[in-house]
Design a protein around this motif. Structure first.
Motif, PDB file in Angstrom:
ATOM      1  N   SER A  53      49.346  35.137  27.241  1.00  0.00           N
ATOM      2  CA  SER A  53      49.316  33.776  26.688  1.00  0.00           C
ATOM      3  C   SER A  53      47.892  33.351  26.374  1.00  0.00           C
ATOM      4  CB  SER A  53      49.966  32.792  27.658  1.00  0.00           C
ATOM      5  OG  SER A  53      49.243  32.729  28.863  1.00  0.00           O
ATOM      6  N   GLY A  54      46.916  33.827  27.152  1.00  0.00           N
ATOM      7  CA  GLY A  54      45.523  33.460  26.913  1.00  0.00           C
ATOM      8  C   GLY A  54      45.005  33.984  25.590  1.00  0.00           C
ATOM      9  N   GLY A  55      45.393  35.203  25.244  1.00  0.00           N
ATOM     10  CA  GLY A  55      44.966  35.775  23.968  1.00  0.00           C
ATOM     11  C   GLY A  55      45.531  35.014  22.783  1.00  0.00           C
ATOM     12  N   ALA A  56      46.782  34.594  22.885  1.00  0.00           N
ATOM     13  CA  ALA A  56      47.402  33.827  21.799  1.00  0.00           C
ATOM     14  C   ALA A  56      46.739  32.460  21.653  1.00  0.00           C
ATOM     15  CB  ALA A  56      48.896  33.664  22.057  1.00  0.00           C
ATOM     16  N   ALA A  57      46.436  31.829  22.779  1.00  0.00           N
ATOM     17  CA  ALA A  57      45.779  30.515  22.732  1.00  0.00           C
ATOM     18  C   ALA A  57      44.389  30.640  22.119  1.00  0.00           C
ATOM     19  CB  ALA A  57      45.688  29.938  24.141  1.00  0.00           C
ATOM     20  N   ARG A  58      43.670  31.697  22.475  1.00  0.00           N
ATOM     21  CA  ARG A  58      42.332  31.890  21.916  1.00  0.00           C
ATOM     22  C   ARG A  58      42.398  32.132  20.414  1.00  0.00           C
ATOM     23  NH1 ARG A  58      38.271  36.780  22.520  1.00  0.00           N
ATOM     24  NH2 ARG A  58      36.359  35.695  22.005  1.00  0.00           N
ATOM     25  N   ALA A  59      43.384  32.883  19.975  1.00  0.00           N
ATOM     26  CA  ALA A  59      43.533  33.150  18.543  1.00  0.00           C
ATOM     27  C   ALA A  59      43.821  31.868  17.765  1.00  0.00           C
ATOM     28  CB  ALA A  59      44.651  34.167  18.312  1.00  0.00           C
ATOM     29  N   ARG A  60      44.555  30.947  18.361  1.00  0.00           N
ATOM     30  CA  ARG A  60      44.831  29.680  17.678  1.00  0.00           C
ATOM     31  C   ARG A  60      43.577  28.831  17.544  1.00  0.00           C
ATOM     32  NH1 ARG A  60      49.428  29.719  20.968  1.00  0.00           N
ATOM     33  NH2 ARG A  60      48.439  28.273  22.414  1.00  0.00           N
ATOM     34  N   ILE A  61      42.690  28.911  18.528  1.00  0.00           N
ATOM     35  CA  ILE A  61      41.495  28.073  18.538  1.00  0.00           C
ATOM     36  C   ILE A  61      40.426  28.595  17.584  1.00  0.00           C
ATOM     37  CG2 ILE A  61      39.569  27.333  19.994  1.00  0.00           C
ATOM     38  CD1 ILE A  61      41.565  27.227  22.327  1.00  0.00           C
ATOM     39  N   LEU A  62      40.287  29.907  17.475  1.00  0.00           N
ATOM     40  CA  LEU A  62      39.235  30.491  16.653  1.00  0.00           C
ATOM     41  C   LEU A  62      39.544  30.361  15.168  1.00  0.00           C
ATOM     42  CD1 LEU A  62      38.629  33.797  18.614  1.00  0.00           C
ATOM     43  CD2 LEU A  62      37.149  31.794  18.575  1.00  0.00           C
ATOM     44  N   SER A  63      38.495  30.182  14.388  1.00  0.00           N
ATOM     45  CA  SER A  63      38.662  30.170  12.933  1.00  0.00           C
ATOM     46  C   SER A  63      38.822  31.607  12.455  1.00  0.00           C
ATOM     47  CB  SER A  63      37.441  29.539  12.268  1.00  0.00           C
ATOM     48  OG  SER A  63      36.320  30.376  12.408  1.00  0.00           O
ATOM     49  N   SER A  64      39.275  31.769  11.214  1.00  0.00           N
ATOM     50  CA  SER A  64      39.456  33.122  10.689  1.00  0.00           C
ATOM     51  C   SER A  64      38.110  33.835  10.594  1.00  0.00           C
ATOM     52  CB  SER A  64      40.151  33.090   9.332  1.00  0.00           C
ATOM     53  OG  SER A  64      39.345  32.437   8.388  1.00  0.00           O
ATOM     54  N   ARG A  65      37.054  33.123  10.309  1.00  0.00           N
ATOM     55  CA  ARG A  65      35.723  33.723  10.237  1.00  0.00           C
ATOM     56  C   ARG A  65      35.294  34.253  11.612  1.00  0.00           C
ATOM     57  NH1 ARG A  65      30.766  30.891   7.261  1.00  0.00           N
ATOM     58  NH2 ARG A  65      32.117  31.497   5.565  1.00  0.00           N
ATOM     59  N   GLU A  66      35.552  33.462  12.653  1.00  0.00           N
ATOM     60  CA  GLU A  66      35.202  33.897  14.006  1.00  0.00           C
ATOM     61  C   GLU A  66      36.032  35.102  14.429  1.00  0.00           C
ATOM     62  OE1 GLU A  66      33.869  29.816  16.250  1.00  0.00           O
ATOM     63  OE2 GLU A  66      35.983  30.074  15.747  1.00  0.00           O
ATOM     64  N   ARG A  67      37.319  35.101  14.093  1.00  0.00           N
ATOM     65  CA  ARG A  67      38.173  36.243  14.432  1.00  0.00           C
ATOM     66  C   ARG A  67      37.703  37.510  13.723  1.00  0.00           C
ATOM     67  NH1 ARG A  67      42.300  32.462  13.612  1.00  0.00           N
ATOM     68  NH2 ARG A  67      42.911  33.476  11.693  1.00  0.00           N
ATOM     69  N   ARG A  68      37.313  37.389  12.447  1.00  0.00           N
ATOM     70  CA  ARG A  68      36.804  38.548  11.702  1.00  0.00           C
ATOM     71  C   ARG A  68      35.521  39.078  12.329  1.00  0.00           C
ATOM     72  NH1 ARG A  68      38.190  35.586   7.040  1.00  0.00           N
ATOM     73  NH2 ARG A  68      36.035  35.008   6.783  1.00  0.00           N
ATOM     74  N   GLN A  69      34.639  38.172  12.738  1.00  0.00           N
ATOM     75  CA  GLN A  69      33.380  38.601  13.349  1.00  0.00           C
ATOM     76  C   GLN A  69      33.633  39.324  14.672  1.00  0.00           C
ATOM     77  OE1 GLN A  69      30.283  38.473  11.999  1.00  0.00           O
ATOM     78  NE2 GLN A  69      29.717  39.722  13.750  1.00  0.00           N
ATOM     79  N   ILE A  70      34.549  38.804  15.472  1.00  0.00           N
ATOM     80  CA  ILE A  70      34.895  39.454  16.740  1.00  0.00           C
ATOM     81  C   ILE A  70      35.478  40.836  16.482  1.00  0.00           C
ATOM     82  CG2 ILE A  70      36.465  39.358  18.717  1.00  0.00           C
ATOM     83  CD1 ILE A  70      36.047  36.279  18.635  1.00  0.00           C
ATOM     84  N   ALA A  71      36.357  40.938  15.494  1.00  0.00           N
ATOM     85  CA  ALA A  71      36.965  42.230  15.151  1.00  0.00           C
ATOM     86  C   ALA A  71      35.904  43.205  14.639  1.00  0.00           C
ATOM     87  CB  ALA A  71      38.056  42.038  14.111  1.00  0.00           C
ATOM     88  N   ARG A  72      34.979  42.714  13.837  1.00  0.00           N
ATOM     89  CA  ARG A  72      33.904  43.558  13.306  1.00  0.00           C
ATOM     90  C   ARG A  72      33.020  44.075  14.453  1.00  0.00           C
ATOM     91  NH1 ARG A  72      31.835  40.013  10.000  1.00  0.00           N
ATOM     92  NH2 ARG A  72      33.304  40.519   8.362  1.00  0.00           N
ATOM     93  N   ASP A  73      32.663  43.186  15.373  1.00  0.00           N
ATOM     94  CA  ASP A  73      31.843  43.587  16.516  1.00  0.00           C
ATOM     95  C   ASP A  73      32.562  44.622  17.385  1.00  0.00           C
ATOM     96  OD1 ASP A  73      29.898  41.850  15.629  1.00  0.00           O
ATOM     97  OD2 ASP A  73      30.383  40.271  17.097  1.00  0.00           O
ATOM     98  N   ALA A  74      33.860  44.415  17.576  1.00  0.00           N
ATOM     99  CA  ALA A  74      34.642  45.357  18.381  1.00  0.00           C
ATOM    100  C   ALA A  74      34.711  46.720  17.700  1.00  0.00           C
ATOM    101  CB  ALA A  74      36.043  44.810  18.617  1.00  0.00           C
ATOM    102  N   ALA A  75      34.917  46.742  16.391  1.00  0.00           N
ATOM    103  CA  ALA A  75      34.972  48.004  15.657  1.00  0.00           C
ATOM    104  C   ALA A  75      33.627  48.726  15.711  1.00  0.00           C
ATOM    105  CB  ALA A  75      35.382  47.758  14.209  1.00  0.00           C
TER     106      ALA A  75
END
Length: 87
Positions: A53-75
């Motif tokens: 549930s925490g991951g879903a809540a965090r995804a709702r709060i983050l903007s698409s730009r922030e999610r892309r940056q997190i995904a880019r950093d992880a990759a």
């Protein structure tokens, strides 16, 4: 890994810390043959539910730009060029 595989690995890790390799081998055989029930502890179930549930809540709060940056950093962390420490 599937949920039941993760549970089995968690059980094996826990028993590995507490037992020697011969006892661990017997435990693996007992679990595989159904002589020992391999289930997750209630605490682990609660942690898993909270994490899901925490991951879903965090995804709702983050903007698409922030999610892309997190995904880019992880990759980059996973597949990027490795740099030696101190360089």
């Amino acid at each position: 890994l599937k949920h039941y595989q993760q549970a089995a690995l968690a059980t094996l890790r826990r028993f590995l810390e507490e037992r020697d390799y011969n006892q661990l081998g017997k435990l693996v055989v007992d679990i595989a043959t159904g002589q020992v029930e391999d289930d997750m502890r209630p605490v682990n179930k609660a942690k898993r539910k909270a994490g899901m549930s925490g991951g879903a809540a965090r995804a709702r709060i983050l903007s698409s730009r922030e999610r892309r940056q997190i995904a880019r950093d992880a990759a980059n962390a996973r597949w990027g060029k490795k740099v030696a420490v101190g360089q």
